[in-house]
Design a protein around this motif. Sequence first.
Motif, PDB file in Angstrom:
ATOM      1  N   TRP A   1       0.827  -1.198   0.000  1.00 57.00           N
ATOM      2  CA  TRP A   1       0.000   0.000   0.000  1.00 57.00           C
ATOM      3  C   TRP A   1       0.871   1.261   0.000  1.00 57.00           C
ATOM      4  N   GLY A   2       1.899   1.266   0.847  1.00 55.90           N
ATOM      5  CA  GLY A   2       2.775   2.429   0.929  1.00 55.90           C
ATOM      6  C   GLY A   2       3.430   2.745  -0.405  1.00 55.90           C
ATOM      7  N   VAL A   3       3.907   1.720  -1.104  1.00 56.89           N
ATOM      8  CA  VAL A   3       4.544   1.910  -2.412  1.00 56.89           C
ATOM      9  C   VAL A   3       3.544   2.517  -3.402  1.00 56.89           C
ATOM     10  N   LEU A   4       2.352   1.929  -3.453  1.00 57.48           N
ATOM     11  CA  LEU A   4       1.333   2.390  -4.401  1.00 57.48           C
ATOM     12  C   LEU A   4       0.850   3.802  -4.079  1.00 57.48           C
ATOM     13  N   PHE A   5       0.693   4.105  -2.792  1.00 56.37           N
ATOM     14  CA  PHE A   5       0.219   5.432  -2.400  1.00 56.37           C
ATOM     15  C   PHE A   5       1.262   6.485  -2.739  1.00 56.37           C
ATOM     16  N   HIS A   6       2.524   6.181  -2.501  1.00 52.67           N
ATOM     17  CA  HIS A   6       3.582   7.132  -2.840  1.00 52.67           C
ATOM     18  C   HIS A   6       3.648   7.384  -4.344  1.00 52.67           C
ATOM     19  N   LEU A   7       3.272   6.391  -5.132  1.00 50.44           N
ATOM     20  CA  LEU A   7       3.240   6.535  -6.592  1.00 50.44           C
ATOM     21  C   LEU A   7       1.924   7.142  -7.072  1.00 50.44           C
ATOM     22  N   GLU A   8       1.037   7.475  -6.114  1.00 46.63           N
ATOM     23  CA  GLU A   8      -0.276   8.060  -6.395  1.00 46.63           C
ATOM     24  C   GLU A   8      -1.147   7.132  -7.238  1.00 46.63           C
ATOM     25  N   MET A   9      -0.984   5.841  -7.031  1.00 40.91           N
ATOM     26  CA  MET A   9      -1.835   4.841  -7.689  1.00 40.91           C
ATOM     27  C   MET A   9      -2.934   4.475  -6.687  1.00 40.91           C
ATOM     28  N   PHE A  10      -3.872   5.391  -6.517  1.00 43.97           N
ATOM     29  CA  PHE A  10      -4.828   5.289  -5.418  1.00 43.97           C
ATOM     30  C   PHE A  10      -5.816   4.132  -5.580  1.00 43.97           C
ATOM     31  N   GLY A  11      -6.183   3.829  -6.820  1.00 40.60           N
ATOM     32  CA  GLY A  11      -7.087   2.710  -7.044  1.00 40.60           C
ATOM     33  C   GLY A  11      -6.475   1.392  -6.581  1.00 40.60           C
ATOM     34  N   LEU A  12      -5.218   1.166  -6.943  1.00 38.32           N
ATOM     35  CA  LEU A  12      -4.532  -0.061  -6.527  1.00 38.32           C
ATOM     36  C   LEU A  12      -4.245  -0.051  -5.031  1.00 38.32           C
TER      37      LEU A  12
END
Length: 260
Positions: A100-111
């Motif tokens: 989740w942290g990786v995806l959120f930092h990449l602004e991939m909010f859906g994933l």
Amino acid sequence: METKKHTSLLRWSVLIIVIIHILYVSFYDLIVKENTIPYITQKYKSLFVPAGYTFGIWAFIYVTLIIYSIYQLLPSQRNKYICNEIALPLMIVMTLGIWWGVLFHLEMFGLSMMAIFGMIIFTYSIYRSVRKSILYGESEKLMLFPFSILLGWLAAAIIANFTIWLVATGTIGSFLSEIVLTRLIFVALVIFAITFSFKYWDYLYTLTISWALIGIYIARKDGEGAIATPAFICSIVLILWSMGIFFMKRQPRLEDLPRR
């Protein structure tokens, strides 16, 4: 002998993965210094995101998880099957938290929402297993403590993630104003929290969600009364409900549990 080695490896793995998760969330923002979680939440301001201090509950959750991870390694717990049963789901929850942290930092909010949803599913699996173990007299009530709080906070977290995604995609306001939508979310969250709490007679779950709502009230009380007031009212409702659950003792019915 092989079984003992497998149990030892499994439980040490739990402690190691919990520590890795905590190290990641603690130091990632300090190392990267760009696109940090506070920066992203400010970039895509959502009315549901609470005041920054409320996220300090993660520190409390992590302390309880570390305590549990050490507890399950004690010689006195070696033959406690429940610790083995929830080991894999707990490791999956911690791994999904990193993802989740990786995806959120990449602004991939859906994933990232999918990652939190996975965390909720596996935390709920742990919660049910531990609760059954307690009702059968095989575990202490305190063993449920970290998972009640984690499950409650994840419920608030996935909604915050969802509203940030709505802001980021420009979806919010297309059908309902953000204020109306946020109020509806408050009501739905309170109804769900009370329903869950009633089913499992769990006051910690509703208290945790009330903490998030208080954080929203603090964040919005100056200038955004249309959100702050409903958030405050909903938090009080959940606090009063939690007090009622705490003081009203209800005996569990083992006949409602599945046979082992």
